[in-house]
Motif scaffolding. Structure first.
Motif, short mmCIF file in Angstrom:
data_model
loop_
_atom_site.label_atom_id
_atom_site.label_comp_id
_atom_site.label_asym_id
_atom_site.label_seq_id
_atom_site.Cartn_x
_atom_site.Cartn_y
_atom_site.Cartn_z
N ARG A 6 0.86 -1.18 0.00
CA ARG A 6 0.00 0.00 0.00
C ARG A 6 0.89 1.24 0.00
O ARG A 6 1.76 1.39 0.86
CB ARG A 6 -0.91 -0.02 1.23
CG ARG A 6 -1.89 -1.20 1.22
CD ARG A 6 -2.52 -1.41 2.58
NE ARG A 6 -1.52 -1.78 3.58
CZ ARG A 6 -1.80 -2.01 4.86
NH1 ARG A 6 -3.06 -1.91 5.30
NH2 ARG A 6 -0.84 -2.33 5.71
N ARG A 30 -1.05 -0.74 -4.39
CA ARG A 30 -2.28 0.05 -4.34
C ARG A 30 -1.97 1.39 -3.69
O ARG A 30 -1.44 1.44 -2.58
CB ARG A 30 -3.36 -0.70 -3.56
CG ARG A 30 -4.71 0.00 -3.51
CD ARG A 30 -5.80 -0.98 -3.08
NE ARG A 30 -5.56 -1.57 -1.77
CZ ARG A 30 -6.05 -1.04 -0.62
NH1 ARG A 30 -6.78 0.06 -0.64
NH2 ARG A 30 -5.80 -1.65 0.54
N THR A 32 -3.09 4.19 -1.61
CA THR A 32 -4.18 4.31 -0.64
C THR A 32 -4.37 5.73 -0.14
O THR A 32 -5.44 6.07 0.35
CB THR A 32 -3.92 3.41 0.58
OG1 THR A 32 -2.65 3.76 1.16
CG2 THR A 32 -3.91 1.95 0.17
N GLY A 51 -10.82 4.88 -3.77
CA GLY A 51 -10.05 4.21 -2.74
C GLY A 51 -8.84 4.97 -2.26
O GLY A 51 -8.13 4.50 -1.37
#
Length: 366
Positions: A6, A30, A32, A51
């Motif tokens: 993340r 990802r 975040t 997100g």
């Protein structure tokens, strides 16, 4: 570092868009959270991507939803953000240079070692097919034993295109600390680390004029040398002459040339991921373009972060902190050599990172 990471991005200036374009949507990572001193900018970026949360800098550094902090702040803030991330137990990957001051870079790496977290740093352009194909050619003996090299970066200055170029002309900026990492990281890949330097530099203009954006016409002060030249002594005895300048209009010089006993290699611009690698062999009559033989195909900003995340106990990050520290010491030693009028021996060294095999875009993009 695990299969999924993340990412929290701190600093949403011009370069951040290139990173986001690469990272958003890739499997295994990802984004975040994002943070910037301009809260409105953070909110606008977060609104683009489902997100992704807009946080304050301190909130992002301590967020449990962030494993790695991507530090895209101005050079003067690199150390503060990196140390904040490390203090919260997070890995940190930053834009170049590692920090604005060498002592801060040592502090960052020492703190990371104590905390058991990793440090990575741009540039990652050197992991593309341009520099990696050139490295493969040198390793294969295409020019015989390397004897010397040249590296040249000449532009009229980033105020020509950047709407807020102030930081390019303050501590941590200038042509060497801004653009030098691309060339020096490439030279370590090609010829190995540097053992000593001799430098000369100048600052013949005390101000610059912003040419674009809302501040067009505004004059900004020049607080660092805008032209730096020097000689690098590599540990194997190879010499490199280097010139980085914000004082020239253009040049016909190749970005990097490596001269060996049986050939000369013309290396493409290390600020790009690809480009032609050309070879002129002793006794030949013309340059020959070499096909891509190594590197991340169609690489883009952020590939170094992906490589960093994928590193483990079997392979160190290719855009790692040890290389970034050595590059920073090489640059600061060149500036100190110029100021003191003497040859400077370096205290750091590094192993050239593992070469990148030819990796199609479909593979590194997952």
């Amino acid at each position: 570092m695990g299969d999924a990471h993340r990412i929290g991005v701190v600093g949403l200036g011009v370069i951040s868009r290139a990173y986001l374009d690469t990272l958003i949507g890739l499997p295994g990572v990802r984004v975040t959270a994002v943070a910037d001193l301009d809260a409105a900018r953070s909110a606008a970026v977060a609104a683009e991507f489902p997100g992704v949360r807009a946080l304050t800098v301190q909130e992002l550094l301590s967020s449990p939803d962030v494993d790695t902090v991507l530090n895209l702040t101005v050079p003067a803030a690199h150390a503060e953000i990196a140390l904040g991330a490390i203090a919260n137990g997070k890995h940190v990957y930053g834009e170049k240079p590692l920090t604005a001051e060498l002592a801060d870079a040592h502090a960052v790496l020492e703190a990371a070692a104590k905390a058991g977290v990793g440090v990575g740093c741009a540039p990652d352009t050197v992991l593309g097919t341009g520099i990696q194909t050139a490295r493969a050619a040198v390793a294969a003996g295409s020019i015989g034993r390397p004897l010397f090299a040249s590296a040249v970066m000449i532009t009229p200055g980033h105020e020509r295109w950047h709407p807020h170029p102030d930081f390019y002309y303050t501590t941590g900026g200038g042509p060497l600390l801004d653009m030098g990492p691309y060339y020096l990281a490439s030279l370590v890949h090609l010829l190995g680390p540097v053992r000593a330097v001799t430098g000369a530099s100048s600052r013949l203009r005390t101000e610059r004029v912003i040419a674009s954006g809302p501040r067009a016409g505004e004059r900004i002060p020049v607080e660092v040398d805008s032209h730096v030249s020097g000689v690098l002594e590599h540990t194997d005895g190879t010499l490199t002459t280097i010139t980085t300048s914000f004082d020239g209009v253009t040049t016909t010089a190749a970005p990097i040339e490596v001269h060996g006993e049986t050939g000369t290699l013309a290396v493409p611009d290390p600020n790009h991921f690809d480009g032609e690698v050309r070879l002129f062999e002793l006794g030949g009559t013309q340059w020959r373009t070499l096909p891509p033989a190594a590197g991340y195909v169609d690489g883009s900003r952020g590939i170094g972060l992906l490589d960093f995340v994928a590193a483990d106990e079997h392979r160190a990050p290719r855009a790692g902190g040890e290389l970034a520290l050595h590059v920073l010491e090489t640059m600061t030693a060149l500036l100190r050599s110029s100021a003191e009028g003497r040859r400077i021996e370096l205290t750091t060294s590094t192993r050239p990172p593992a070469p990148v095999p030819l990796t199609p875009a479909g593979e590194w993009r997952g």
